[in-house]
Structures are given as C-alpha cells and as structure tokens.
Scaffold this active site. Structure first.
Site, PDB file in Angstrom:
ATOM      1  N   LYS A  70      66.837  64.073 -71.254  1.00  0.00           N
ATOM      2  CA  LYS A  70      67.676  63.319 -70.579  1.00  0.00           C
ATOM      3  C   LYS A  70      69.062  63.586 -70.944  1.00  0.00           C
ATOM      4  O   LYS A  70      70.000  63.680 -70.213  1.00  0.00           O
ATOM      5  CB  LYS A  70      67.696  61.863 -70.884  1.00  0.00           C
ATOM      6  CG  LYS A  70      66.406  61.093 -70.334  1.00  0.00           C
ATOM      7  CD  LYS A  70      66.481  59.636 -70.868  1.00  0.00           C
ATOM      8  CE  LYS A  70      65.012  59.169 -71.143  1.00  0.00           C
ATOM      9  NZ  LYS A  70      65.139  57.973 -72.110  1.00  0.00           N
ATOM     10  N   LYS A  91      68.862  63.621 -84.078  1.00  0.00           N
ATOM     11  CA  LYS A  91      69.695  62.715 -83.565  1.00  0.00           C
ATOM     12  C   LYS A  91      71.079  62.498 -84.300  1.00  0.00           C
ATOM     13  O   LYS A  91      72.231  62.502 -84.171  1.00  0.00           O
ATOM     14  CB  LYS A  91      69.278  61.456 -82.819  1.00  0.00           C
ATOM     15  CG  LYS A  91      68.636  61.397 -81.973  1.00  0.00           C
ATOM     16  CD  LYS A  91      68.254  60.005 -81.028  1.00  0.00           C
ATOM     17  CE  LYS A  91      67.369  60.326 -79.906  1.00  0.00           C
ATOM     18  NZ  LYS A  91      67.008  59.082 -79.373  1.00  0.00           N
ATOM     19  N   LYS A 125      62.188  70.838 -75.550  1.00  0.00           N
ATOM     20  CA  LYS A 125      61.901  69.741 -74.705  1.00  0.00           C
ATOM     21  C   LYS A 125      62.866  69.533 -73.328  1.00  0.00           C
ATOM     22  O   LYS A 125      64.055  69.429 -73.807  1.00  0.00           O
ATOM     23  CB  LYS A 125      61.399  68.656 -75.465  1.00  0.00           C
ATOM     24  CG  LYS A 125      61.546  67.299 -74.924  1.00  0.00           C
ATOM     25  CD  LYS A 125      61.476  66.267 -76.004  1.00  0.00           C
ATOM     26  CE  LYS A 125      62.755  65.547 -75.962  1.00  0.00           C
ATOM     27  NZ  LYS A 125      62.724  64.032 -76.551  1.00  0.00           N
TER      28      LYS A 125
HETATM   29  P1  TYM Z   1      62.370  58.323 -74.280  1.00  0.00           P
HETATM   30  O1  TYM Z   1      62.945  57.197 -73.236  1.00  0.00           O
HETATM   31  O2  TYM Z   1      62.773  59.299 -74.990  1.00  0.00           O
HETATM   32  O3  TYM Z   1      61.016  58.867 -73.260  1.00  0.00           O
HETATM   33  C1  TYM Z   1      60.319  58.083 -72.494  1.00  0.00           C
HETATM   34  C2  TYM Z   1      58.735  58.678 -72.268  1.00  0.00           C
HETATM   35  O4  TYM Z   1      59.077  60.333 -71.713  1.00  0.00           O
HETATM   36  C3  TYM Z   1      58.593  60.991 -72.800  1.00  0.00           C
HETATM   37  N1  TYM Z   1      58.754  62.208 -72.334  1.00  0.00           N
HETATM   38  C4  TYM Z   1      58.414  63.499 -72.235  1.00  0.00           C
HETATM   39  N2  TYM Z   1      57.151  63.862 -71.972  1.00  0.00           N
HETATM   40  C5  TYM Z   1      56.889  65.089 -71.625  1.00  0.00           C
HETATM   41  N3  TYM Z   1      57.984  65.941 -71.631  1.00  0.00           N
HETATM   42  C6  TYM Z   1      59.435  65.743 -71.837  1.00  0.00           C
HETATM   43  N4  TYM Z   1      60.098  66.709 -71.609  1.00  0.00           N
HETATM   44  C7  TYM Z   1      59.406  64.413 -71.958  1.00  0.00           C
HETATM   45  N5  TYM Z   1      60.660  63.798 -72.479  1.00  0.00           N
HETATM   46  C8  TYM Z   1      60.285  62.552 -72.830  1.00  0.00           C
HETATM   47  C9  TYM Z   1      58.524  60.373 -73.951  1.00  0.00           C
HETATM   48  O5  TYM Z   1      57.503  60.991 -74.868  1.00  0.00           O
HETATM   49  C10 TYM Z   1      58.012  58.907 -73.654  1.00  0.00           C
HETATM   50  O6  TYM Z   1      56.764  58.746 -73.491  1.00  0.00           O
HETATM   51  N6  TYM Z   1      60.574  55.784 -78.475  1.00  0.00           N
HETATM   52  C11 TYM Z   1      60.502  55.892 -77.047  1.00  0.00           C
HETATM   53  C12 TYM Z   1      60.516  54.820 -76.038  1.00  0.00           C
HETATM   54  C13 TYM Z   1      59.715  53.606 -76.683  1.00  0.00           C
HETATM   55  C14 TYM Z   1      58.456  53.399 -76.827  1.00  0.00           C
HETATM   56  C15 TYM Z   1      58.236  52.342 -77.433  1.00  0.00           C
HETATM   57  C16 TYM Z   1      57.239  54.158 -76.511  1.00  0.00           C
HETATM   58  C17 TYM Z   1      60.357  52.639 -77.392  1.00  0.00           C
HETATM   59  N7  TYM Z   1      59.298  51.690 -77.806  1.00  0.00           N
HETATM   60  C18 TYM Z   1      56.871  51.761 -77.809  1.00  0.00           C
HETATM   61  C19 TYM Z   1      56.131  53.725 -76.434  1.00  0.00           C
HETATM   62  C20 TYM Z   1      55.723  52.624 -77.110  1.00  0.00           C
HETATM   63  C21 TYM Z   1      61.537  56.839 -76.134  1.00  0.00           C
HETATM   64  O7  TYM Z   1      62.607  57.025 -76.805  1.00  0.00           O
HETATM   65  O8  TYM Z   1      61.040  57.399 -75.066  1.00  0.00           O
END
Ligand code: TYM
Length: 332
Positions: free
Chosen positions: A199, A114, A196
C-alpha cells in the site's frame, strides 16, 4: 451454539488497499465466510503505529468497511468491526506484553523494515505491533487466520505467546493456524517483482490500488516488468515478473495457473499484460461502484459497525475475564 470453527483476520486502513490485499486476504475470506464463524476487523490501532492524518484515517476506516462489503464480505454472516471500538484488544495486549520478550520483537522482519523506513518515529507501538495482533486473534479463540505470506512471522509469534500462556497457567487460548493461499499469498510489485506489492510503495506504478480507474490499471500493467524469454510460463524463480502476473490473473479470472498458461500460450508479453490489465480493471469496476454506493449510506455502515462491535465485545470480554482470573487479577 453454532458448531462452526472461528476465523479471524484484519486489514489496516492505511492508504488505499491494493490487489495484494485482495488476493492474499479478502479473496480467501470470501471463500471461507460460509463455513466459519468469521470476525473481520479494521485494524486502526495497528495503523497508528505509523503517523496518520486524522481526517484521512477516519475516512479510510469507513472506506475499508465499505470495500469489505463491496467485495462480497457479508455483514449478515460475518462480524465486521473496528478494532478500537473493542477496548479488550488493548487490555489483552497489555497482559500479553508481559509474556513476550523484547528480543523476540526486535527480530521481527516487519519491525526492522518499518523502523528503517520510519527512522524518525520508531515508537513502542511499532515494536508492540505483533503482540496487539496476537491479542486480536486470541481474544476470539480463532482456529484459523487467513492472511498473506508477509504475516506468517506475526502468526508464529501469536502461536508462541498462546502456547506460553497455556503452559504457565492452563489451556486458555486456542493456538491459531494461518491459512495461506497457494496462489495469491504473495503478490509482488509490478515494477520490482522481487518485492511485495505494498500500500505504501515508493513507486505507485508498482501497486494496483483497488480504487484505481481502468486507465491507470491498464497503464500500470502495460509497464509491468517482465522477464527475458518470450514464453508466458509460471516459473517464480526464473520468471518472477511473468509468474506474478499469472498469479494476479488467476485470482481475478478465477482460473487455475495451468488454465491461465494454456490461455496465453503463444501470446507475446505485450498482449498478455494487456489481457491481465483488462481482467483486473473489469473486476474492480463493479467493486468500486458498490463501494461508492455504500459510502453514500453512512447510516447503514454505522449500523454494521455498531452491531459488529457489540458482537465482538461480547466474545472478547469472555476471554479477557478468563485471562484476568488466571493471572490473579482480583475480581468482585
Ligand atoms: P495489512 O493491512 O498489511 O495487509 C492486509 C492483508 O493483506 C495481505 N497482503 C498481501 N497478500 C498478498 N500479497 C501482498 N502483496 C500483500 N500485501 C498485504 C496481508 O498478509 C494481510 O493478510 N497486521 C496485519 C493486520 C492485522 C491482522 C490482525 C491480520 C491486525 N490484526 C489479526 C490477521 C489477524 C496487517 O498489517 O495487514
């Protein structure tokens, strides 16, 4: 008191969610929500580590809640809330910052990625992101954290911070474990299966958004990059494109990889891609309709959020109180 173990997860309300978010996170939440005491947050505090347009962030936050519910996450069973509504997240994050080393944060893959992508805004929050995530999880003494593969490193650091604190004081935090699906934990970009699905991908044709209409879904799958050869076979090393499509199909059709392979045996890539597209589009349509219905009832969504924040704040306050006591903050 209920005997269920606690589960915690969250998604950032940035851009529109993709089928990667559904596959890696939400689809797993749906399987687990009956058996665990679940907290599912909307991580708006994480979202602002990258500059957001305020009106859009507000809208996406509510849309994310509506999407959780539309996908089948049940607010009667799970605590659904917005991270910034529970101030304990920021408060615990501050304390945990003093148990985390700058070097550890600099080594985080996502921070490096990032920082490179947002070179004009490498802010402290971006670096501190994993500590806030540790605070999220540790506040609720969650045993399990169902996330996608890309969060593995962040989860490891949350475990390290918890163990470090517990060793210095006495057992305070539950050391959480990640729950990763065998199929779906890493859905890749349709245009570049080595990457990957994200979004915020530069090429929107590589990502299927949960709010994409049928035409867009079919078009993107038709254009998906496949591999040499002609066999529809799961082999992530030699056939990353086809294997990714099989994983997506497996999640949305609720079939095993073997069942999917058997179904597509002898079929050409063109027909296979169309079938995957149809299945995904048909699965998304009812979710989109339900999300739209929910978004028309803001009062209901606000009630869910208010109840969620109250429940979350109660649990979080207990953990924070213990932490403050252990580290020597004066209490009246
Ligand atoms: P974020 O918003 O990037 O993604 C949300 C969830 O989706 C999963 N994910 C994927 N899984 C499979 N294939 C993909 N291409 C893919 N892209 C995203 C991510 O692994 C995630 O589970 N930091 C976290 C949000 C967060 C969080 C937390 C998660 C904040 N606090 C506490 C767990 C516990 C995040 O940015 O997810």
């Amino acid at each position: 008191m209920d005997e269920k173990k606690t589960l915690y997860s969250a998604i950032q309300p940035t851009n529109n969610l993709t089928i990667g978010n559904y596959a890696g996170a939400i689809s797993n939440w749906l399987k687990l929500q009956d058996d665990y005491n679940c907290y599912f947050a909307i991580a708006d505090m994480h979202a602002i580590t990258v500059r957001q347009t305020p009106a859009e962030l507000r809208q996406k936050t509510l849309a994310t809640l509506a999407l959780y519910i539309a996908c089948g996450v049940d607010p009667q069973k799970c605590c659904l809330y917005i991270q910034s509504h529970v101030p304990a997240h920021a408060e615990l994050c501050w304390v945990l910052n003093t148990f985390t080393y700058v070097g550890e944060m600099e080594r985080m893959t996502q921070f490096k990625d990032k920082s490179a992508r947002h070179a004009e805004n490498v802010n402290m929050g971006l670096m501190d992101y994993p500590v806030l995530m540790a605070a999220d999880i540790l506040l609720y003494r969650a045993q399990y954290v169902p996330v996608g593969e890309d969060q593995r490193q962040h989860l490891e650091i949350a475990r390290d911070i918890a163990q470090r604190f517990n060793n210095i004081y006495s057992p305070t935090f539950t050391v959480p474990e990640g729950l990763f699906l065998k199929v779906g934990a890493k859905i890749n970009d349709l245009q570049d299966p080595a990457k990957k699905m994200s979004k915020s991908a530069e090429n929107p044709n590589g990502s299927i958004f949960l709010n994409d209409g049928k035409d867009a879904v079919i078009r993107k799958f038709k254009r998906a990059v496949t591999d040499s050869g002609a066999e529809v076979k799961y082999d992530p090393v030699n056939k990353p494109g086809v294997s990714n499509l099989l994983s997506i199909y497996s999640i949305f059709a609720k079939k095993s990889i073997e069942e999917a392979e058997a179904e597509f045996a002898g079929m050409g890539y063109g027909e296979f891609k169309l079938a995957v597209g149809e299945t995904v589009a048909d699965s998304l349509a009812p979710i989109q309709a339900e999300q739209a219905k929910l978004l028309a009832d803001v009062q209901y969504l606000n009630t869910v959020l208010k109840n969620g924040a109250e429940t979350a704040a109660r649990t979080a306050a207990k953990t924070l109180y213990k932490v403050h006591k252990k580290i020597g903050f004066y209490q009246i």
